[in-house]
Write a protein that holds these residues in place. Structure first.
Motif, mmCIF file in Angstrom:
data_model
loop_
_atom_site.group_PDB
_atom_site.id
_atom_site.type_symbol
_atom_site.label_atom_id
_atom_site.label_comp_id
_atom_site.label_asym_id
_atom_site.label_seq_id
_atom_site.Cartn_x
_atom_site.Cartn_y
_atom_site.Cartn_z
ATOM 1 N N ALA A 121 -2.788 14.057 -34.144
ATOM 2 C CA ALA A 121 -2.221 14.597 -35.392
ATOM 3 C C ALA A 121 -1.693 16.001 -35.143
ATOM 4 C CB ALA A 121 -3.278 14.610 -36.489
ATOM 5 N N PRO A 122 -0.486 16.318 -35.618
ATOM 6 C CA PRO A 122 0.080 17.655 -35.381
ATOM 7 C C PRO A 122 -0.673 18.744 -36.131
ATOM 8 C CG PRO A 122 1.447 16.443 -36.931
ATOM 9 C CD PRO A 122 0.422 15.473 -36.411
ATOM 10 N N LEU A 123 -0.596 19.942 -35.592
ATOM 11 C CA LEU A 123 -1.156 21.115 -36.267
ATOM 12 C C LEU A 123 -0.295 21.448 -37.479
ATOM 13 C CD1 LEU A 123 -3.177 23.579 -36.109
ATOM 14 C CD2 LEU A 123 -1.336 24.780 -34.938
ATOM 15 N N VAL A 124 -0.939 21.673 -38.619
ATOM 16 C CA VAL A 124 -0.236 22.018 -39.855
ATOM 17 C C VAL A 124 -0.809 23.323 -40.384
ATOM 18 C CG1 VAL A 124 0.280 21.336 -42.225
ATOM 19 C CG2 VAL A 124 0.212 19.604 -40.416
ATOM 20 N N VAL A 125 0.077 24.289 -40.632
ATOM 21 C CA VAL A 125 -0.322 25.571 -41.208
ATOM 22 C C VAL A 125 0.492 25.763 -42.485
ATOM 23 C CG1 VAL A 125 -0.567 28.048 -40.821
ATOM 24 C CG2 VAL A 125 -0.672 26.478 -38.872
ATOM 25 N N ASN A 126 -0.184 25.784 -43.632
ATOM 26 C CA ASN A 126 0.529 25.957 -44.895
ATOM 27 C C ASN A 126 -0.353 26.734 -45.872
ATOM 28 O OD1 ASN A 126 -1.381 24.093 -45.872
ATOM 29 N ND2 ASN A 126 -0.020 22.361 -45.472
ATOM 30 N N GLN A 128 -2.337 25.774 -48.000
ATOM 31 C CA GLN A 128 -3.681 25.220 -48.164
ATOM 32 C C GLN A 128 -4.599 25.571 -46.991
ATOM 33 O OE1 GLN A 128 -0.817 23.226 -49.018
ATOM 34 N NE2 GLN A 128 -1.315 24.106 -51.017
ATOM 35 N N GLY A 129 -4.028 26.093 -45.907
ATOM 36 C CA GLY A 129 -4.855 26.471 -44.766
ATOM 37 C C GLY A 129 -4.394 25.804 -43.481
ATOM 38 N N ILE A 130 -5.345 25.555 -42.588
ATOM 39 C CA ILE A 130 -5.076 24.981 -41.268
ATOM 40 C C ILE A 130 -5.852 23.671 -41.160
ATOM 41 C CG2 ILE A 130 -5.185 25.431 -38.777
ATOM 42 C CD1 ILE A 130 -5.588 28.426 -39.612
ATOM 43 N N ASN A 131 -5.240 22.646 -40.593
ATOM 44 C CA ASN A 131 -5.896 21.343 -40.561
ATOM 45 C C ASN A 131 -6.713 21.101 -39.293
ATOM 46 O OD1 ASN A 131 -3.603 21.113 -38.911
ATOM 47 N ND2 ASN A 131 -3.447 18.903 -39.268
ATOM 48 N N TYR A 132 -6.942 22.139 -38.503
ATOM 49 C CA TYR A 132 -7.810 22.016 -37.329
ATOM 50 C C TYR A 132 -8.739 23.219 -37.265
ATOM 51 C CZ TYR A 132 -5.534 18.070 -34.959
ATOM 52 O OH TYR A 132 -5.062 16.828 -34.619
ATOM 53 N N GLN A 133 -9.942 22.995 -36.722
ATOM 54 C CA GLN A 133 -10.854 24.076 -36.385
ATOM 55 C C GLN A 133 -11.381 23.805 -34.976
ATOM 56 O OE1 GLN A 133 -11.270 26.777 -38.131
ATOM 57 N NE2 GLN A 133 -10.240 26.104 -40.004
ATOM 58 N N GLY A 134 -11.879 24.849 -34.323
ATOM 59 C CA GLY A 134 -12.314 24.649 -32.946
ATOM 60 C C GLY A 134 -13.340 25.668 -32.499
#
Length: 279
Positions: A121-126, A128-134
């Motif tokens: 799944a691609p990284l999305v920054v908008n 609403q926030g970020i769709n990945y954490q690490g």
């Protein structure tokens, strides 16, 4: 002598029209297509995990790796380690509920939820926030005099009698615990040593665990394969709020990077088992 006749702008337009010329307006500027706008937007600087970076690609593990390298220290001199120990003072051991601990044990299941590879799944920054954490995790070995021997990825494992710490750098505020599964399959929390407690870590702060500068992890006195299970989760990752997505691991010489997709309403749970071989 008659004065020359001057045409006003209106008269000039009328004259051209009478002569068969029709004024033509300039073409309006082209409207950007959706794809062009999306590409341009993707190239704009954005805040990702607390720092401003330029998104030139959408692979979450690559963006995370760049973020981690911008924050990780590589200086293992006494001065460099002093900075790490100072950072470690930002973390603290806190009590947690026993139901949460039971949930963590079920999540880890002695194996972990991390696999080697790249997220799809691609990284999305908008907005609403970020769709990945690490989280970045590395082994840092020490000799008996307390001299640091260098970082390495978690897949290197460790040997019986070796002294080491874990370097931790998360993108999110989380709770950390280390469990041991001995060769007989018995599981016990080894850090923090008190059951019902975990280490509270801060987003974007690189620390060493155990937190005390004179404490190390060391396993000895057994035969067979042993495991150290590293669990880091958001305090909100309980029940249905725990992200069910696969955790992807990328190993490099200086450590291992883990990323997990967190869809709206879910929070990260990252579990990795490190192998120990008693010789």
């Amino acid at each position: 002598m008659p004065r020359p006749h001057r045409l006003t702008a209106t008269a000039l337009i009328l004259a051209l029209a009478c002569a068969g010329f029709v004024p033509v307006r300039a073409d309006p500027p082209p409207v950007p297509t959706a794809s062009a706008g999306s590409e341009d937007e993707a190239m704009q600087p954005k805040f990702v995990w607390g720092i401003l970076i330029k998104i030139a690609y959408n692979v979450a593990s690559s963006v995370f790796s760049d973020w981690a390298k911008s924050k990780l220290s590589i200086d293992l001199s006494p001065g460099g380690l002093a900075k790490l120990f100072f950072n470690s003072s930002t973390a603290r051991i806190v009590p947690v509920s026993l139901p949460s601990l039971g949930f963590l044990a079920k999540q880890a299941d002695g194996v972990g939820n991390a696999v080697a590879g790249e997220p799809t799944a691609p990284l999305v920054v908008n907005a609403q926030g970020i769709n990945y954490q690490g989280v970045h995790v590395a082994l840092l070995g020490f000799d008996r005099a307390g001299k640091a021997l260098g970082y390495r990825p978690v897949t290197d494992g460790f040997r019986s009698g070796e002294r080491f710490k874990l370097r931790i750098l998360p993108t999110f505020d989380g709770l950390l615990a280390l469990d041991n599964i001995n060769p007989q399959g018995r599981r016990a929390q080894v850090y923090p040593p008190e059951r019902g407690t975990m280490v509270e870590v801060k987003a974007g702060v690189e620390i060493l665990v155990p937190l005390d500068r004179d404490q190390y992890l060391e396993f000895a006195g057994s035969t067979g394969e042993e495991k150290l299970v590293v669990t880091l989760r958001s305090p909100r990752a309980v029940g249905d709020a725990a992200s069910p997505a696969t955790v992807y691991r990328h190993d490099e010489a200086i450590g291992s990077s883990f990323v997990q997709e967190t869809r709206p309403g879910t929070y990260p749970v990252i579990v990795q088992a490190l192998s120990l071989r008693h010789d």
